[in-house]
Design an enzyme around this catalytic site. Structure first.
Site, PDB file in Angstrom:
ATOM      1  N   GLU A  18       0.837  -1.207   0.000  1.00  0.00           N
ATOM      2  CA  GLU A  18       0.000   0.000   0.000  1.00  0.00           C
ATOM      3  C   GLU A  18       0.874   1.260   0.000  1.00  0.00           C
ATOM      4  OE1 GLU A  18      -2.947  -0.333   3.079  1.00  0.00           O
ATOM      5  OE2 GLU A  18      -3.954  -1.993   2.060  1.00  0.00           O
ATOM      6  N   GLU A  32      -5.121  -9.264   0.306  1.00  0.00           N
ATOM      7  CA  GLU A  32      -5.706  -9.143   1.643  1.00  0.00           C
ATOM      8  C   GLU A  32      -7.198  -8.884   1.499  1.00  0.00           C
ATOM      9  OE1 GLU A  32      -4.027  -6.170   4.178  1.00  0.00           O
ATOM     10  OE2 GLU A  32      -1.957  -6.742   3.754  1.00  0.00           O
TER      11      GLU A  32
END
Length: 331
Positions: A176, A321
């Site tokens: 991220e 995820e």
């Protein structure tokens, strides 16, 4: 067993360190879309579920995500996908890596993603038959981008030294990165390329893929799904060169998908049943005419739509995820 993760995707519960992880999701039909999320303002991430699939049909299918989250058992989907877990280790009372591997095997899990390259963990996975995704942390992106020698040394120490006995199948370069407060975005693609070059040096590039997990906050538009698009300021400097790289190397775009955050921020318009894979009438996308029966599919399709808008709908997606929080903020 549900658990909570911190902002780096690490497990913060004192129960056990495994969180479901998704692997190998792709679609080869029309572009797909998503609903706006506010993932990164939250202090606690949900535990992550790992499911891999590659739907080939244009009609949306229903999934039983809650069952998968509770059982942590491997479910092979009709088109060959699989479920794995994210193995975070920032917690107390953790079992040894050897015991964790035993737990993975006892649950029939054949894939795991770790957030570093801890030698004890990689040694414990040796000979287990479990495929592994390792991570190069955000704080090392600058070095990997600026110094090919660092990237080469990193691959030699953390990948080549364990492969093939430890079945490393992918390297997540950062995590991220676009929401990293240390502003490492500009180093991402050069770091990915240098890591790939290092793999080529060790004749591992055909066996080990390189990618980087993105958060859904990288989308500028996400509703309806068919209108999905990446944030304009990320398109030219990051997404186009990254997607070019993924296409050239046969790698997949890694995506962290959390329906919980979209639901929490829009509970007045998103039904809980829609967010939780329960029976519901579905939501019709006015742009593509598809009826979505769960928020997860809609979010994934927003990413596909964003990729398709840039002419990269041939690049596959891996959901690295996903999940629902068991602990965290009061809401």
């Amino acid at each position: 067993m549900p658990l909570s993760l911190d902002n780096n995707g690490h497990h913060t519960s004192s129960r056990h360190p495994l969180a479901p992880q998704t692997h190998s999701l792709h679609r080869n039909h029309i572009p797909r879309n998503i609903v706006n999320t506010t993932e990164n303002k939250h202090k606690n991430k949900p535990h992550t579920l790992s499911l891999s699939f590659s739907p080939q049909k244009q009609r949306m299918q229903r999934f039983t995500l809650p069952t998968l989250l509770l059982s942590l058992t491997l479910h092979t989907l009709a088109d060959g996908g699989s479920i794995g877990v994210n193995y975070g280790r920032i917690a107390n009372n953790l079992p040894s890596a050897v015991k964790v591997v035993q737990l993975l095997k006892s649950q029939g899990l054949n894939r795991v993603k770790v957030y570093d390259t801890d030698p004890a963990v990689l040694r414990a996975l040796s000979g287990s038959g479990i495929k592994v995704t390792v991570d190069l942390p955000n704080q090392q992106l600058f070095a990997a981008a600026k110094a090919p020698s660092f990237a080469s040394s990193w691959v030699e120490r953390n990948v080549a030294a364990f492969y093939p006995h430890t079945q490393i199948e992918a390297i997540a370069v950062g995590n991220e990165v676009f929401v990293d407060p240390h502003n490492t975005t500009k180093f991402l693609v050069p770091a990915m390329k240098n890591i790939h070059q290092a793999l080529m040096k060790h004749n591992l590039a055909s066996d080990i893929k390189v990618s980087s997990p993105i958060a859904l906050s990288a989308l500028g538009s996400s509703y309806p799904s068919s209108a999905g698009s990446f944030r304009p300021e990320l398109v030219e400097p990051v997404f186009k060169p990254m997607l070019d790289f993924l296409r050239e190397t046969g790698s997949s775009l890694m995506v962290n998908v959390y329906p919980f955050f979209a639901y929490e921020s829009n509970a007045d318009v998103i039904s809980l049943d829609y967010a939780l894979f329960r029976d519901n009438p579905g939501v019709v996308d006015p742009g593509n005419g598809l009826r979505y029966y769960n928020l997860f599919d809609a979010q994934i399709d927003a990413v596909f739509a964003a990729m398709s808008a840039l002419k990269y709908d041939d690049v596959k997606i891996v959901v690295t995820e996903t999940g629902w929080p068991s602990k965290g903020d009061s809401n």
